[in-house]
Design an enzyme around this catalytic site. Structure first.
Site, PDB file in Angstrom:
ATOM      1  CB  CYS A  46     -13.160 -10.508   3.516  1.00  0.00           C
ATOM      2  SG  CYS A  46     -12.963  -8.993   4.569  1.00  0.00           S
ATOM      3  CB  CYS A  65      -9.270  -8.885   5.466  1.00  0.00           C
ATOM      4  SG  CYS A  65      -9.829  -9.447   3.736  1.00  0.00           S
ATOM      5  CE  LYS A 100      -4.718  -9.532   6.241  1.00  0.00           C
ATOM      6  NZ  LYS A 100      -4.561 -10.183   4.990  1.00  0.00           N
ATOM      7  N   GLY A 152       4.300 -22.684   1.995  1.00  0.00           N
ATOM      8  CA  GLY A 152       4.001 -21.720   1.246  1.00  0.00           C
ATOM      9  C   GLY A 152       4.889 -20.481   0.957  1.00  0.00           C
ATOM     10  CB  SER A 181       0.698 -17.161  -0.844  1.00  0.00           C
ATOM     11  OG  SER A 181       0.204 -17.763   0.319  1.00  0.00           O
ATOM     12  CE1 TYR A 182      -3.253 -11.899   1.521  1.00  0.00           C
ATOM     13  CE2 TYR A 182      -2.971 -12.474  -0.761  1.00  0.00           C
ATOM     14  CZ  TYR A 182      -3.985 -12.197   0.276  1.00  0.00           C
ATOM     15  OH  TYR A 182      -5.224 -12.127   0.100  1.00  0.00           O
ATOM     16  CD  GLU A 191      -1.160 -10.905   5.128  1.00  0.00           C
ATOM     17  OE1 GLU A 191      -1.463  -9.948   4.403  1.00  0.00           O
ATOM     18  OE2 GLU A 191      -2.222 -11.892   4.982  1.00  0.00           O
ATOM     19  N   GLY A 218      -1.973 -21.561  -1.901  1.00  0.00           N
ATOM     20  CA  GLY A 218      -2.655 -21.081  -2.891  1.00  0.00           C
ATOM     21  C   GLY A 218      -4.073 -21.542  -2.851  1.00  0.00           C
ATOM     22  CG  HIS A 231       8.306  16.748  10.167  1.00  0.00           C
ATOM     23  ND1 HIS A 231       9.144  15.766   9.794  1.00  0.00           N
ATOM     24  CD2 HIS A 231       9.071  17.163  11.396  1.00  0.00           C
ATOM     25  CE1 HIS A 231      10.279  15.820  10.496  1.00  0.00           C
ATOM     26  NE2 HIS A 231      10.486  16.727  11.483  1.00  0.00           N
ATOM     27  CD  GLU A 291       8.327  13.845   7.237  1.00  0.00           C
ATOM     28  OE1 GLU A 291       8.024  14.899   6.753  1.00  0.00           O
ATOM     29  OE2 GLU A 291       8.613  13.680   8.307  1.00  0.00           O
TER      30      GLU A 291
END
Lengths: 522, 605
Positions: free
Chosen positions: A86, A91, A94, A225, A227-228, A232, A317, A497, A502
């Protein structure tokens, strides 16, 4: 002194069962082996988010704790400090690079809002990478300080099991050390998978382990790939102005809601990312000029095609980091298919006092906050007299693609599969973020949908949000789902708002009605 | 066409589900469906005058909305005769069988107060009390009944809405969808500086929308600074052009104005750009820009006139100062600006003006953001102060003088201390007043029809169905007088009880500072963003307050608001998995209570 202790422990470790049998008599030989006399109350193998959370929690509860962590350099030689995926190669870097890309978009917006920005606007990879890496290094340092503050012993060693209470660690220089503990938590995480069957893959390709630590811009990049991680990375590379192509075999974001996934892809395509769909690479070669020539096969037509890139990034992966642990020595079972560790609902492996958390575990979401929470709950059960189990349902997450995708709960497909089409109601809306209007941005893919049970009070099963700040929007609604929110309750919540979130509390159009879900007016 | 009143608990349509007990009344609507007992008053044993007043108001509402109401008893032969009479005339009527509703006896009591008639049947035709059975038949024979029945169509509209803001427009559209004939009267009285705008009210024209867009423009200025740290390179010279921004924002607003007109047209709502004013019951005078007067009548009215910025009432304020009504369409950059007031409007405007690089001072009489959590308010203030906004605390302006005309000109402001005798004098280009807003309720003829307003605040008191004291007149939006909201009242009394019982504080407050990831590389300050929740110790640590100070606060707060509606507790927060890395995730890991006094500054990840 240390060497002697090691030698003694080694002996004790090796003959553990025997020494334990005569533990009453031969005290010296039994040192480090018998319960209560082992080196540590808790040994954590792996210094990522989950492992560190365990260690800190146990130390806070007054236990004697050690963490061992060792980063095996990537095939390209990239290595990093304490903190795991991470912090170092996940994370954190990234999202920072994603932020860099978002800022590129904001610079384009700025003139619409009266800011006079002189052209040209360029991006300097080196400057960004250095800033990101400096931040990551400060976090590495912070983690070490935190361990020190809590008197957690930290070893930068590569660990493998000797027996079910003992781990042998090898330091960088080759020096070995034996550590024994009453409880052991395995939190070694995973590493990117290499398609080793593809010629040149290992030699020339990089992975997410390397991209954030590149000194120079990756240039024209092929991301393989869907994948996320793939999306990303391709997203921010495109965003900072690089020619980026994604090659995917089948569907994007497997496991995520497929309507949302298609919108994510659509948005990326409309913002310059190229897509090679239904293609699989077969070969990577280095050309004399240093560029990489990639050969691939179009799986529909069987035709072969070729392209040149500066960088090839594999994002196909991840594999669990279990091979070098010698788990069989301790008797810890892994899944024969995935090599991931099998655990029960208490995170215990096949050996009752050995536990596993995080990405290394079979069937768990590969997410930092789940590992942290699972780890802390585990330690509270071990040492804090708690009996609370980790609830792996309704884990919220966000994919930080250029248009962010936040979700919690079931995808539409999964809801229909579980409850049947007749019992599921989906409310949805295409909306336009206010900030997009003046900037003249296209909002075709800004979309939100709420998956509910059809029977009153229409309990919420899932929420899917595509738009800016999706993570911030999704977090609170994850709580809502935890509280057993119904559609009616969400509709009775007053909107804030003008925000994007919302739109969630204004969802009035059901898919079933067939009405146009485009939000018009205020 | 739905005619049963909202408080009726079931679909009482005789046509859909024949009512055995009164099935002989053709076309009659029966308010009490078979097998279920209807209530007109709110449940509970309370016989207080308040409940009685409420019932009275509801009965009046029912009478107002119905062409014919018959208060009846199902076994009463006189009632049956009346029902048969209307049936033979082919007139649909609302029938309330007092022997079939739980609170029939009370209804009868209240009816006798209203009509001085104790018996049933009790008949109203087009809001006129006709009387009992005999009077009804007399009226039928004299032709009065037929005349009364005809008056229904005498109104031009089913509903006239005064005010075309967010509340009024949504009301108009909804009523039109339900098949009503609706008119919207909207007229923007130009501000003292001459600013005027199109359909859509405050939010769209001079509120939320332009304010958030200007806020976004200021955020972009910050993003431009950040972007260099993230590797973006371009000429150091970045200037902000007020005219470009304002034009873009006004274009967007024009498109919204147009969209509103279109959507009213699509729904066949009549839109009249005139000033509406009651002249007598059910009748309104509409005056257009040219001063031409037209009269319209309607069965029901909704007042949605909203509010306008308040002026100080000092020398020079209306002549030289602007308000939020003017700022967003100001044709020139305001330059060095004094913002008077500490409302959220004041702070928001000061914030974005400073974000454009302008010299901004906020003059505050007492506290910031009255009504908001004061700890958060002070943090907002100190953040702004760190970012170049100057604050002049405990001062009030006493005079504004023009030194120089221009775009912008030069104004001299004289202010005095709100505590002592000290005075200060300073020159600004622009003075923006943001000291509060007044309801537009005083010049719309409410006194002519007897609608009560709070004389002090100008706000209109309503019941829980937004009804004023005049049953056919409703009010929505900013002009409503603060109704006692039930949750805070309950919390308050719960708090007092708990304190009496345990002598301890009710709340447990968890808080933390945090550093948004995006701010780290950008080198923006750590330990500025702040998150806080307030839990009720004696109610399973239920979350009763949620506060966040940081980027995207609106986006973060919305979902938690929904969760609080569903009974959010601290335990559930702890059990929820964070989304990493976001700001919202800090709420899933709050550990430090305020009372512990522990350090909440952030170090690690």
């Amino acid at each position: 002194m240390a060497a002697m202790a090691v030698a003694l422990r080694g002996l004790g470790g090796r003959f553990r069962w025997r020494t334990q049998a005569v533990a009453g008599g031969v005290r010296g030989a039994a040192r480090g082996a018998a319960a209560g006399q082992r080196d540590y109350d808790l040994l954590v193998v792996g210094g990522g988010s989950g492992g560190l959370a365990c260690a800190k929690e146990a130390a806070q509860l007054g236990r004697k704790v050690a963490v061992v962590d060792y980063v095996e350099p990537s095939p390209q030689g990239t290595r990093w400090g304490l903190g795991g995926t991470c912090v170092n190669v996940g994370c954190i870097p990234k999202k920072l690079m994603h932020q860099a890309a978002l800022l590129g978009g904001l610079i384009q917006d700025a003139p619409h809002y009266g800011w006079e920005v002189a052209q040209p606007v360029l991006h300097d990879w080196r400057k960004m990478a250095e800033a990101v890496q400096n931040h990551v290094k400060s976090l590495n340092w912070g983690h070490r300080v935190q361990l020190q503050d809590r008197k957690v012993k930290y070893f930068n060693i590569k660990a493998s099991f000797v027996d079910e209470h003992t781990v042998c660690g090898v330091a960088k220089g080759g020096k070995e050390i034996l550590l024994s503990a009453d409880h052991i938590i395995i939190a070694t995480g995973g590493r990117p998978r290499y398609p080793t069957h593809i010629e040149g893959a290992l030699e020339y390709g990089i992975t997410s382990d390397d991209i954030f630590w590149l000194k120079e811009s990756p240039g024209k990049t092929l991301v393989v790939g869907a994948s996320y991680v793939a999306l990303e990375c391709a997203g921010f590379l495109t965003g900072i102005g690089l020619d980026t192509t994604i090659m995917m075999r089948s569907i994007p974001l497997r496991g995520f809601d497929q309507q949302m996934s298609s919108l994510v892809i659509e948005h990326m395509a409309s913002h310059g990312t190229r897509f090679l769909r239904g293609c699989a690479p077969s070969r990577v070669r280095r050309l004399p000029d240093g560029q990489l020539q990639v050969t691939w096969e179009d799986r529909a037509t069987g035709k072969e095609d070729m392209g040149t890139f500066d960088t090839v990034l594999w994002a196909i992966g991840r594999v669990p980091d279990t091979r070098s642990l010698n788990l069989e020595k301790a008797g810890v079972d892994t899944s024969p298919d995935t090599q991931k560790i099998l655990v029960d609902s208490r995170e215990a492996t096949s050996v009752p006092h050995i536990y596993a958390i995080g990405d290394v575990v079979e069937g768990r979401p590969e997410l930092t906050p789940t590992a942290i929470m699972a780890g802390r709950l585990l330690v509270q059960r071990l040492f804090g007299g708690s009996s609370d189990l980790m609830d792996y349902d309704n884990v919220p997450t966000t994919v930080f693609t250029p248009l962010e995708y936040g979700c919690v709960g079931l995808s539409e497909e999964e809801a229909v599969a579980r409850h049947g089409q007749e019992h599921v109601e989906v409310y949805h809306a295409h909306y336009k973020p206010l900030e997009f209007t003046v900037a003249g941005r296209d909002a075709s893919q800004c979309y939100v949908k709420m998956v509910c049970l059809r029977e009153p009070p229409q309990l919420l099963l899932g929420l899917h949000f595509l738009g800016p700040n999706a993570g911030e929007v999704t977090q609170g609604f994850a709580l809502g789902i935890k509280c057993g929110a119904s559609y009616a309750q969400v509709m009775r919540t007053v909107g804030i708002h003008p925000t994007c979130s919302e739109e969630v509390v204004k969802l009035r159009i059901s898919k079933r009605s067939g009405l146009d879900p485009t939000v018009t007016g205020c | 066409l739905e005619r049963s009143p909202p408080q009726s608990p079931g679909p009482g349509k005789a046509g859909d589900a024949p009512n055995r007990r009164s099935g002989h009344v053709q076309g009659a609507r029966v308010l009490s469906p078979p097998g279920r007992r209807a209530r007109l008053s709110s449940p509970g044993p309370s016989r207080s005058s308040e409940a009685r007043e409420e019932l009275r108001r509801r009965l009046l509402g029912l009478i107002e909305r119905s062409r014919v109401v018959i208060f009846s008893k199902s076994y009463c032969p006189h009632s049956t005769r009346v029902k048969e009479l209307f049936s033979s005339l082919g007139v649909e009527c609302n029938v309330l069988e007092l022997d079939q509703v739980d609170d029939g006896a009370r209804v009868q009591e209240v009816l006798s107060e209203i009509t001085n008639q104790k018996t049933v049947p009790n008949i109203f035709v087009n809001k006129v009390h006709v009387g009992g059975c005999d009077q009804t038949f007399q009226a039928y024979q004299s032709g009065l009944l037929q005349k009364l029945l005809q008056e229904d169509s005498a109104y031009d509209y089913d509903l006239i809405i005064i005010g075309g803001g967010s509340g009024g427009l949504s009301c108009a559209k909804e009523a039109a969808i339900l098949g009503k004939k609706v008119m919207v009267l909207d007229f923007v009285v130009p501000s003292p500086q001459g600013t005027s705008w199109g359909l859509g009210g405050t939010c769209v024209n001079v509120g939320c929308i332009p304010k958030k867009l200007m806020h976004q423009a200021a955020l972009l200025g910050q993003a431009l600074c950040d972007s260099r740290k993230f590797g973006w390179e371009y000429n150091q010279q970045v200037r902000h052009n007020w005219e470009t921004m304002t034009k873009a924002i006004q274009n967007h607003i024009s498109s919204l104005n147009w969209g509103y007109r279109l959507s009213l047209r699509e729904k066949a709502v009549a839109y009249v750009n005139s000033y509406g004013e009651f002249v007598e019951h059910h009748k309104i005078k509409a005056t257009n820009k040219k001063g031409q007067e037209t009269y319209y009548t309607a069965a029901q009215f909704v007042i949605a006139t909203g509010e306008r910025p308040r002026y100080l009432g000092i020398q020079g304020d209306k002549e030289y100062c602007i308000t939020s009504d003017d700022l967003f369409s100001l044709p020139y950059c305001p330059g060095k600006t004094l913002v008077v007031g500490a409302s959220y409007v004041a702070l928001e405007c000061a914030g974005f003006l400073a974000g454009f690089g302008l010299d901004v001072t906020v003059m505050v009489r007492s506290i910031l953001l009255r009504g908001f959590d004061q700890e958060m308010a002070e943090k907002v203030g100190s953040y702004m102060e760190q970012h170049g906004v100057k604050f002049l605390r405990k001062f009030i302006p006493v005079m504004v003088q023009q030194l120089e005309k221009g775009s912008p000109g030069k104004l001299k402001v004289l202010a005095k201390s709100s505590e002592g005798t000290e005075t200060i004098e300073e020159v600004y280009n622009t003075v923006l007043l943001a000291i509060g807003r007044d309801s537009c309720t005083r010049k719309i003829g409410l006194e002519k029809i007897g609608v009560k307003i709070n004389e002090k605040s100008g706000k209109i008191p309503v019941n829980d169905v937004e009804q004023t004291n005049v049953p056919y007149v409703y009010a929505v939006g900013d002009i409503l007088e603060d109704k006692p909201e039930l949750t805070p009242v309950a919390i308050q009394s719960g708090k007092l009880l708990a304190r009496r019982l345990f002598g301890a504080s009710l709340e447990k407050i968890y808080h933390t500072l945090f550093w948004p990831l995006e701010w780290t590389v950008a080198g923006r300050e750590n330990n500025t963003c702040y998150a806080k929740i307030i839990c009720n110790k004696f109610d399973h640590d239920r979350v009763i307050g949620f506060h966040i100070l940081g980027p995207n606060a609106g986006e973060v707060t919305q979902g938690f608001a929904a969760a609080m509606k569903c009974g959010l507790t601290k335990q559930l927060l702890d059990d929820t998995i964070g989304i990493h890395p976001t700001c919202g995730e800090v709420f899933t890991t709050l550990e430090i209570t305020k009372s512990s006094g522990l350090d909440i500054t952030q170090k690690g990840c």
